[in-house]
Design a protein around this motif. Sequence first.
Motif, PDB file in Angstrom:
ATOM      1  N   VAL A   4     -48.914 -32.335 -12.453  1.00  0.00           N
ATOM      2  CA  VAL A   4     -48.937 -30.987 -11.929  1.00  0.00           C
ATOM      3  C   VAL A   4     -49.995 -30.486 -12.630  1.00  0.00           C
ATOM      4  CG1 VAL A   4     -47.842 -29.082 -11.216  1.00  0.00           C
ATOM      5  CG2 VAL A   4     -46.473 -31.114 -12.033  1.00  0.00           C
ATOM      6  N   ASN A   5     -51.079 -30.110 -11.749  1.00  0.00           N
ATOM      7  CA  ASN A   5     -52.364 -29.245 -11.912  1.00  0.00           C
ATOM      8  C   ASN A   5     -52.512 -27.924 -11.250  1.00  0.00           C
ATOM      9  OD1 ASN A   5     -53.205 -32.200 -10.406  1.00  0.00           O
ATOM     10  ND2 ASN A   5     -54.567 -30.097  -9.992  1.00  0.00           N
ATOM     11  N   PRO A   6     -53.540 -27.299 -11.921  1.00  0.00           N
ATOM     12  CA  PRO A   6     -53.752 -25.970 -11.053  1.00  0.00           C
ATOM     13  C   PRO A   6     -54.944 -26.376 -10.254  1.00  0.00           C
ATOM     14  CG  PRO A   6     -54.929 -25.927 -13.042  1.00  0.00           C
ATOM     15  CD  PRO A   6     -54.005 -27.200 -13.117  1.00  0.00           C
ATOM     16  N   SER A   7     -54.951 -25.329  -9.072  1.00  0.00           N
ATOM     17  CA  SER A   7     -56.036 -25.607  -8.486  1.00  0.00           C
ATOM     18  C   SER A   7     -57.073 -24.549  -8.645  1.00  0.00           C
ATOM     19  CB  SER A   7     -55.796 -24.902  -7.034  1.00  0.00           C
ATOM     20  OG  SER A   7     -56.752 -24.800  -5.822  1.00  0.00           O
ATOM     21  N   HIS A   8     -58.343 -25.119  -9.028  1.00  0.00           N
ATOM     22  CA  HIS A   8     -59.378 -24.161  -9.443  1.00  0.00           C
ATOM     23  C   HIS A   8     -60.293 -23.874  -8.098  1.00  0.00           C
ATOM     24  CE1 HIS A   8     -58.518 -25.994 -13.269  1.00  0.00           C
ATOM     25  NE2 HIS A   8     -59.079 -25.029 -13.915  1.00  0.00           N
ATOM     26  N   THR A   9     -60.109 -24.329  -7.130  1.00  0.00           N
ATOM     27  CA  THR A   9     -60.996 -24.394  -5.660  1.00  0.00           C
ATOM     28  C   THR A   9     -60.260 -23.368  -5.102  1.00  0.00           C
ATOM     29  OG1 THR A   9     -59.893 -26.182  -4.634  1.00  0.00           O
ATOM     30  CG2 THR A   9     -61.845 -26.623  -6.146  1.00  0.00           C
ATOM     31  N   GLY A  10     -58.725 -23.171  -4.916  1.00  0.00           N
ATOM     32  CA  GLY A  10     -58.219 -22.597  -3.771  1.00  0.00           C
ATOM     33  C   GLY A  10     -57.901 -23.220  -2.636  1.00  0.00           C
ATOM     34  N   ILE A  19     -53.055 -37.021   0.098  1.00  0.00           N
ATOM     35  CA  ILE A  19     -52.854 -37.830   1.203  1.00  0.00           C
ATOM     36  C   ILE A  19     -53.249 -39.256   1.031  1.00  0.00           C
ATOM     37  CG2 ILE A  19     -53.452 -35.918   2.962  1.00  0.00           C
ATOM     38  CD1 ILE A  19     -56.268 -37.267   3.105  1.00  0.00           C
ATOM     39  N   ASN A  20     -53.926 -39.570  -0.276  1.00  0.00           N
ATOM     40  CA  ASN A  20     -54.296 -40.824  -0.453  1.00  0.00           C
ATOM     41  C   ASN A  20     -52.910 -41.603  -1.165  1.00  0.00           C
ATOM     42  OD1 ASN A  20     -57.034 -40.970  -0.043  1.00  0.00           O
ATOM     43  ND2 ASN A  20     -56.934 -39.185  -1.591  1.00  0.00           N
ATOM     44  N   LYS A  46     -55.581 -32.571   2.226  1.00  0.00           N
ATOM     45  CA  LYS A  46     -56.659 -33.406   1.960  1.00  0.00           C
ATOM     46  C   LYS A  46     -57.597 -32.980   1.163  1.00  0.00           C
ATOM     47  CE  LYS A  46     -59.102 -32.628   6.329  1.00  0.00           C
ATOM     48  NZ  LYS A  46     -60.568 -31.936   5.989  1.00  0.00           N
ATOM     49  N   ASP A  47     -57.722 -31.625   1.030  1.00  0.00           N
ATOM     50  CA  ASP A  47     -58.546 -30.839   0.308  1.00  0.00           C
ATOM     51  C   ASP A  47     -58.112 -30.322  -0.889  1.00  0.00           C
ATOM     52  OD1 ASP A  47     -60.772 -30.842   2.476  1.00  0.00           O
ATOM     53  OD2 ASP A  47     -59.856 -29.153   3.278  1.00  0.00           O
ATOM     54  N   ALA A  48     -57.058 -30.132  -1.233  1.00  0.00           N
ATOM     55  CA  ALA A  48     -56.429 -29.571  -2.574  1.00  0.00           C
ATOM     56  C   ALA A  48     -56.885 -30.500  -3.696  1.00  0.00           C
ATOM     57  CB  ALA A  48     -54.794 -29.310  -2.447  1.00  0.00           C
ATOM     58  N   HIS A  49     -56.806 -31.807  -3.764  1.00  0.00           N
ATOM     59  CA  HIS A  49     -57.013 -32.950  -4.625  1.00  0.00           C
ATOM     60  C   HIS A  49     -58.477 -33.218  -4.689  1.00  0.00           C
ATOM     61  CE1 HIS A  49     -52.968 -33.215  -5.886  1.00  0.00           C
ATOM     62  NE2 HIS A  49     -52.720 -32.935  -4.640  1.00  0.00           N
ATOM     63  N   THR A  76     -50.950 -30.323  -6.877  1.00  0.00           N
ATOM     64  CA  THR A  76     -51.785 -29.268  -7.146  1.00  0.00           C
ATOM     65  C   THR A  76     -51.040 -27.949  -6.747  1.00  0.00           C
ATOM     66  OG1 THR A  76     -53.840 -30.623  -6.980  1.00  0.00           O
ATOM     67  CG2 THR A  76     -53.882 -28.227  -6.651  1.00  0.00           C
ATOM     68  N   MET A  77     -51.083 -26.991  -7.718  1.00  0.00           N
ATOM     69  CA  MET A  77     -50.540 -25.745  -7.611  1.00  0.00           C
ATOM     70  C   MET A  77     -51.452 -24.659  -7.318  1.00  0.00           C
ATOM     71  SD  MET A  77     -47.152 -25.463 -10.177  1.00  0.00           S
ATOM     72  CE  MET A  77     -46.303 -23.969  -9.403  1.00  0.00           C
ATOM     73  N   LYS A  78     -51.675 -24.073  -6.156  1.00  0.00           N
ATOM     74  CA  LYS A  78     -52.635 -23.094  -5.882  1.00  0.00           C
ATOM     75  C   LYS A  78     -51.793 -21.912  -6.057  1.00  0.00           C
ATOM     76  CE  LYS A  78     -53.536 -21.538  -1.500  1.00  0.00           C
ATOM     77  NZ  LYS A  78     -54.245 -21.596  -0.296  1.00  0.00           N
TER      78      LYS A  78
END
Length: 161
Positions: A4-10, A19-20, A46-49, A76-78
């Motif tokens: 479990v990781n944070p989202s730095h990008t939003g 999706i992979n 597809k974009d969060a990771h 990923t946690m946004k």
Amino acid sequence: MIIVNPSHTGYGEAISLDINEVWGSPMGALEIDLDFEKELDLLYSKDAHKYEHSGEVILPFLKYFIESEFKIVPITMKIQTYKNAKYLAEKIDKIAKKQGKKILVIVSSDFSHYEKKEVGYKLDQLAIDRIMERDSQGVENTVEEYNLSICGYGPIMTLLE
């Protein structure tokens, strides 16, 4: 193995699955546990990771130190709230029990950003005290009250729950 990781990008959903089916690393590929992931019943992105580094940087260490075969479930946690952390932790626990799997939950976070060492140490200790007390709601309250720059406090709360 749940990462479990944070989202730095939003990018992505409040809580996003990838999706992979496989993630690559310098130490070799890691297969995603699609059965576990599917039962989590979370949204895919597809974009969060795609542009997020905080989960993938852990992979070479896992490949190096863990000799047995394992699969991963990257999350990923946004939206990093106590409510989302508790929700995710309960889902993970329920599915692990249902599937009879022993799991390892790994979370990714940095603590103080851009602070002098002495200031960063004091600020970090405020959150570390809550973590050591296993007080996930207290982690969120402390981050908000002191405007801490801990980027992965949502994953930390998930682990505590």
